[in-house]
Design an enzyme around this catalytic site. Sequence first.
Site, mmCIF file in Angstrom:
data_model
loop_
_atom_site.group_PDB
_atom_site.id
_atom_site.type_symbol
_atom_site.label_atom_id
_atom_site.label_comp_id
_atom_site.label_asym_id
_atom_site.label_seq_id
_atom_site.Cartn_x
_atom_site.Cartn_y
_atom_site.Cartn_z
ATOM 1 N N ASP A 84 0.868 -1.171 0.000
ATOM 2 C CA ASP A 84 0.000 0.000 0.000
ATOM 3 C C ASP A 84 0.912 1.230 0.000
ATOM 4 O O ASP A 84 1.772 1.371 0.872
ATOM 5 C CB ASP A 84 -0.850 -0.027 1.275
ATOM 6 N N ASP B 210 -3.130 4.666 -2.125
ATOM 7 C CA ASP B 210 -4.150 5.210 -1.242
ATOM 8 C C ASP B 210 -4.560 6.612 -1.702
ATOM 9 O O ASP B 210 -3.712 7.414 -2.104
ATOM 10 C CB ASP B 210 -3.548 5.281 0.168
ATOM 11 N N GLU C 30 -6.844 4.001 -5.531
ATOM 12 C CA GLU C 30 -8.121 4.241 -4.854
ATOM 13 C C GLU C 30 -8.664 5.579 -5.322
ATOM 14 O O GLU C 30 -8.113 6.626 -5.015
ATOM 15 C CB GLU C 30 -7.903 4.262 -3.335
ATOM 16 N N HIS D 216 -11.160 -2.866 3.736
ATOM 17 C CA HIS D 216 -11.040 -2.550 5.163
ATOM 18 C C HIS D 216 -11.792 -1.279 5.556
ATOM 19 O O HIS D 216 -11.703 -0.855 6.713
ATOM 20 C CB HIS D 216 -9.559 -2.408 5.496
ATOM 21 N N ASP D 217 -12.466 -0.651 4.610
ATOM 22 C CA ASP D 217 -13.172 0.600 4.911
ATOM 23 C C ASP D 217 -14.690 0.457 4.891
ATOM 24 O O ASP D 217 -15.391 1.415 5.210
ATOM 25 C CB ASP D 217 -12.797 1.685 3.877
HETATM 26 O O1 ISL Z 1 -13.706 10.656 1.481
HETATM 27 C C1 ISL Z 1 -13.915 9.597 0.968
HETATM 28 C C2 ISL Z 1 -14.595 9.494 -0.362
HETATM 29 O O2 ISL Z 1 -14.420 10.669 -1.135
HETATM 30 C C3 ISL Z 1 -13.478 8.360 1.669
HETATM 31 O O3 ISL Z 1 -14.105 7.259 1.149
HETATM 32 C C4 ISL Z 1 -11.955 8.230 1.600
HETATM 33 O O4 ISL Z 1 -11.475 8.535 0.344
HETATM 34 C C5 ISL Z 1 -11.489 6.882 1.957
HETATM 35 O O5 ISL Z 1 -11.924 6.592 3.243
HETATM 36 C C6 ISL Z 1 -9.961 6.823 1.901
HETATM 37 O O6 ISL Z 1 -9.512 5.622 2.443
HETATM 38 C C7 ISL Z 1 -8.128 5.392 2.495
HETATM 39 O O7 ISL Z 1 -7.407 6.430 3.103
HETATM 40 C C8 ISL Z 1 -7.678 6.678 4.471
HETATM 41 C C9 ISL Z 1 -7.626 5.401 5.313
HETATM 42 O O8 ISL Z 1 -8.143 5.646 6.585
HETATM 43 C C10 ISL Z 1 -8.405 4.290 4.661
HETATM 44 O O9 ISL Z 1 -8.283 3.111 5.417
HETATM 45 C C11 ISL Z 1 -7.868 4.130 3.279
HETATM 46 O O10 ISL Z 1 -8.408 3.043 2.587
HETATM 47 C C12 ISL Z 1 -6.644 7.647 4.928
HETATM 48 O O11 ISL Z 1 -5.370 7.201 4.556
#
Ligand code: ISL
Length: 535
Positions: free
Chosen positions: A104, A206, A270, A335-336
């Site tokens: 990641d 990420d 992502e 994981h989110d």
């Molecule tokens: O704000 C969002 C959508 O526009 C959220 O979905 C956000 O982009 C998303 O939660 C990002 O996730 C990633 O980065 C975060 C981390 O906590 C998450 O676990 C990871 O997958 C911050 O690094």
Amino acid sequence: MAEYLWWKHGVIYQIYPRSFQDSNGDGIGDLKGVIDRLDYLNDGTEQSLGIDAIWFSPTYPSPMADFGYDVSDYEDVHSDFGDLATMDRLIEEAHKRNIRVILDFVPNHTSSLHPWFLESRTSRDSPKRDWYVWRDAKPEGSPPNNWIAAFGGPAWEWDQNTHQYYLHSFLVEQPDLNWRNPEVVARMHNVLRFWMRRGVDGFRIDVMDRVVKDPELRDNPPQTNPRYREMAQTALQIHQYDVNWPDIIDIVRGIRSVVDEFPERMTVGEVFGRPKQIVEYYGTDGHDGLHLAFNFPFVRIRDKRWTAEHVRNVVDAFEQALTPGAWPNHVFGNHDVDRLVSRVNNDGRGQERARLAALLLLTVRGTPFIYYGEELGMENAVIPEEKLQDPARIFAPGRDPERTPMPWTRKGGFTTGEPWLPYGDLTQNVADQAGDPRSLLTLYRRLLWFRRASDALRVGDYTPVDVAADGIFAYTRTTGDDRLLMVLNFTTDIVDVVLPEDLRVTATVIGTHGEPAATQKMTLAGNEGRVLRLA
Ligand code: ISL
Ligand code: CA
């Protein structure tokens, strides 16, 4: 067999390192634990799951404010997980089994305890000042703009010492890096090279969609669509100036050119948005952008949208948006987000739907992603309030319910100590399912090993098929004489399907409910799906 490219034709399995396998009894999963479990993932035989690559959520040194997504050193391993030597061994052991390793990469922000940020905040003249996004307060003392952090509150934090605000799109402990500064770009590129030299095969990137923002830092407009009113605070504004900013693609191109210095490496980003926005990240025909950009609608799918029509629309919308060289992908969990079964379980039949989802995921065109435990039908765990740990509590109860330890046995088998999060339901465990021909794990294994040997599934064309029955999603995957038809019933009703004359079925290959003889007219049970061979 058609030419094999691991990140296109293989299956990627996401491991949340804290929760897969603990090897030293401290209750936290670690890299040694993963090495011990590699044979479960792929030992070269059909007894194992049969995946092709592992994506690890962050394994770097981190104060763990956001469980590793707050990195304090990009070129090392957190002591909870092991050390660089263990990572090297993990890469070597994975490669022995033909498993690729994806780390990641967290480019948008560092930890507030990263030495770069500690230096940056010492003074306005610091050589690292411009590595982050610092701005003066507005005349009345308020933050430079109205942006809100993804986890709630303003996206700006006041620094008492140097009397400026810094930008943090997530937690206060996660200051945003300034990718408009060429030194940051060069340094982060070297992070990629550091890991590729050690044998890492790719990167999940990420928050790719926020890595640079509007240089003028304009206010986001308010969200006026009432559909969003009930949602998290971050949905209260339209992210016009801080997400999917057009010149992110230049940053993406830079990353791609570094990754292309090494053979057969990949990136998956992502990104959130409509298919048209997502597809932008692939660059020109997939050649100078990301190799894959997550196609996310299925990670949000819930009961109401669990229909043949919606699912087909998601698949078709992405297919249609892709440019010729760009490759699709599908993902049901990470994981989110809540576990899939828990999202489609309002009538208690979520486990059946997980079987149908497995059949879809592994037969539709594109790279499948499996979140650890998805192959067991893991559900959201109920965690007592005092044991919750995720800082992102604006999405109550946070993301811990989908991050619980892998249930290896009826007793757990993840650790000899106290697990960092409690186990969920241990009746859905590896040991029991491995020996049960009707388990979800067995279905996953069969689909995975069948897929591996099927050119139609790995590289074949995808064509949706209209059948005269409600609630059915049907499609073919074909290449040369290798021709398959998938028929999936998204309703809970028994449905009769008469296949069109030009699609002559000769055999049922794999079914969620068994493999009855193939006939042109067939009766599907609720939530039943079949893979059929075509003449
Ligand atoms: O704000 C969002 C959508 O526009 C959220 O979905 C956000 O982009 C998303 O939660 C990002 O996730 C990633 O980065 C975060 C981390 O906590 C998450 O676990 C990871 O997958 C911050 O690094
Ligand atoms: Ca451990």
